[in-house]
Motif scaffolding. Structure first.
Motif, mmCIF file in Angstrom:
data_model
loop_
_atom_site.group_PDB
_atom_site.id
_atom_site.type_symbol
_atom_site.label_atom_id
_atom_site.label_comp_id
_atom_site.label_asym_id
_atom_site.label_seq_id
_atom_site.Cartn_x
_atom_site.Cartn_y
_atom_site.Cartn_z
ATOM 1 N N PHE A 64 -22.547 27.878 -26.973
ATOM 2 C CA PHE A 64 -21.105 27.864 -26.716
ATOM 3 C C PHE A 64 -20.744 26.861 -25.628
ATOM 4 O O PHE A 64 -21.609 26.348 -24.914
ATOM 5 N N LYS B 272 -36.642 33.735 -23.323
ATOM 6 C CA LYS B 272 -35.527 34.350 -24.054
ATOM 7 C C LYS B 272 -36.048 35.053 -25.307
ATOM 8 O O LYS B 272 -35.579 36.131 -25.670
ATOM 9 N N ASP C 179 -29.939 30.027 -29.473
ATOM 10 C CA ASP C 179 -30.397 29.287 -30.661
ATOM 11 C C ASP C 179 -31.767 28.644 -30.408
ATOM 12 O O ASP C 179 -32.505 28.344 -31.344
ATOM 13 N N ALA D 117 -26.320 37.904 -18.176
ATOM 14 C CA ALA D 117 -27.055 37.319 -17.041
ATOM 15 C C ALA D 117 -28.387 36.754 -17.512
ATOM 16 O O ALA D 117 -29.079 37.348 -18.341
ATOM 17 N N LEU E 206 -20.695 31.179 -17.229
ATOM 18 C CA LEU E 206 -19.760 30.609 -18.212
ATOM 19 C C LEU E 206 -19.305 31.653 -19.231
ATOM 20 O O LEU E 206 -18.110 31.848 -19.450
ATOM 21 N N LEU F 116 -30.334 41.778 -10.457
ATOM 22 C CA LEU F 116 -30.857 42.641 -11.525
ATOM 23 C C LEU F 116 -32.383 42.705 -11.516
ATOM 24 O O LEU F 116 -32.969 43.615 -12.096
ATOM 25 N N ALA G 186 -30.313 30.394 -17.143
ATOM 26 C CA ALA G 186 -29.995 29.661 -18.377
ATOM 27 C C ALA G 186 -30.187 28.161 -18.209
ATOM 28 O O ALA G 186 -29.941 27.408 -19.148
ATOM 29 N N SER H 3 -20.219 35.909 -13.311
ATOM 30 C CA SER H 3 -19.794 34.663 -12.673
ATOM 31 C C SER H 3 -20.176 33.465 -13.535
ATOM 32 O O SER H 3 -19.826 32.324 -13.215
ATOM 33 N N THR I 141 -25.235 35.898 -7.013
ATOM 34 C CA THR I 141 -25.058 35.160 -5.758
ATOM 35 C C THR I 141 -23.677 34.525 -5.620
ATOM 36 O O THR I 141 -23.366 33.977 -4.571
ATOM 37 N N SER I 142 -22.880 34.539 -6.688
ATOM 38 C CA SER I 142 -21.589 33.838 -6.634
ATOM 39 C C SER I 142 -20.451 34.802 -6.335
ATOM 40 O O SER I 142 -20.023 35.537 -7.220
#
Ligand SMILES: NC(=O)c1ccc[n+]([C@@H]2O[C@H](COP(=O)([O-])OP(=O)(O)OC[C@H]3O[C@@H](n4cnc5c(N)ncnc54)[C@H](OP(=O)(O)O)[C@@H]3O)[C@@H](O)[C@H]2O)c1
Length: 307
Positions: free
Chosen positions: A160, A139, A113, A70, A12, A48, A73, A10, A33-34
């Motif tokens: 992105f 991350k 990045d 997932a 981007l 997850l 973010a 769900s 949840t979406s």
């Protein structure tokens, strides 16, 4: 035909990637949840952090590859809830990487990045990381867990932009939405980055799976620009007024999470190993515009149950 599982379907990246895969291959999308509506691929809702991915997904769907998009973010959300951020961004990727290795399923982990502190720039895959924010630290820990659990995994460090389910998720949408509404906004003149358009990123990820790469790759655009320049390029592409963008330093913003300033990454290793050129950010802005004109932006939003 290959069978893919895409987590974060769900989000981007996950939604754009799943739609792209569904044109030629099979894909099961995992969201949390979406709830989504009218998709051309199968979607399953699961958390997850607490549900059993191995039993409920790998065992039943038997994919050839899992692309793990997932994550939590949102940088500010990670600062507010560091434990959940660590579990989601660091522990879960290691667990799924292990399960995929056990079953001979290719695993692709999406990283960022922001694992670099941005003090120098033009980073290669061999350069030392130094994450600054809670998000970036979790991350980076996720990358380490994936590498330890599954040496054949691909770890893609990305940045992105694109059209999202909510219409507000990406920096490209932020500039577009405000410029079209004639709202004055800030553009940082001292944050440099290499964002790829999401469909260019999706193509590259699928090519990487196809030729069976493994290890860390910088999957970013082959050029770079400041966030202010990015906003101006969007204004120019859409014929909007770039003077609405106020060029300021990020140090003048009231963002809580610490940001790295020079996040220019080299995509040379990727270009060599795929034996192709990597799109530029301007190529991406052009496609972002084309996809607005051909109705793709609206099509994505229509998948939201709220529409
Ligand atoms: N956006 C960027 O420019 C950028 C830059 C660098 C790296 N990245 C990385 O790229 C990846 C994709 O980012 P994005 O911007 O597409 O993210 P996003 O739009 O914020 O979407 C995050 C996705 O993760 C899902 N998710 C979160 N917690 C979950 C959980 N406990 N169980 C199952 N699913 C969960 C969300 O599901 P629900 O919405 O259904 O709850 C959503 O689908 C992430 O790994 C991110 O760190 C992004």
């Amino acid at each position: 035909m290959s069978r893919f599982v895409v987590t974060g379907a769900s989000g981007l990246l996950g939604l754009n990637l799943s739609l792209q895969i569904s044109v030629n291959d099979e894909v099961l999308g995992i969201a949390n949840t979406s709830p989504l509506n009218g998709l051309p691929f199968e979607i399953q809702l699961m958390d997850l952090v607490s549900d059993n991915f191995e039993e409920d997904v790998l065992e039943i769907y038997k994919p050839d590859a899992v692309i793990h998009c997932a994550a939590i973010a949102n940088l500010e959300e990670c600062e507010k809830n560091p434990e959940l951020a660590y579990h989601t961004n660091a522990v879960v990727p290691g667990e799924i990487a292990f399960q995929c290795r056990k079953r001979g399923v290719k695993f692709v982990h999406i990283s960022t990045d922001a694992v670099f502190d941005g003090k120098s720039g033009n980073y290669s895959e061999d350069d030392l990381t130094n994450p600054l924010s809670v998000y970036a630290k979790t991350k980076r820990a996720g990358e380490e867990n994936v590498q330890n659990q599954n040496p054949d995994a691909i770890i893609a460090r990305v940045n992105f932009f694109g059209w999202s389910l909510s219409g507000t998720r990406s920096l490209g949408e932020f500039f577009f939405n405000n410029l079209i509404s004639k709202n004055p906004i800030n553009g940082f003149i001292d944050v440099n980055f290499c964002p790829l358009y999401v469909s260019h990123l999706s193509n590259l990820l699928l090519e990487m799976v196809k030729v069976d790469l493994s290890g860390i790759y910088h999957v970013v655009s082959s050029d770079h620009m400041t966030k202010y320049e990015f906003g101006c390029a969007i204004a120019n592409q859409f014929g909007l007024d770039h003077s609405l963008i106020n060029p300021i330093s990020v140090t003048k913003s009231n963002l809580k999470a610490e940001r790295s300033l020079n996040l220019t990454l080299s995509s040379k290793k990727l270009s060599n190993d795929l034996n192709r050129s990597i799109p530029t950010t301007l190529d991406g802005i052009n496609q972002f515009y084309e996809d607005y004109q051909n109705g793709y932006a609206q099509k994505i939003r229509n998948y939201s149950i709220e529409n």
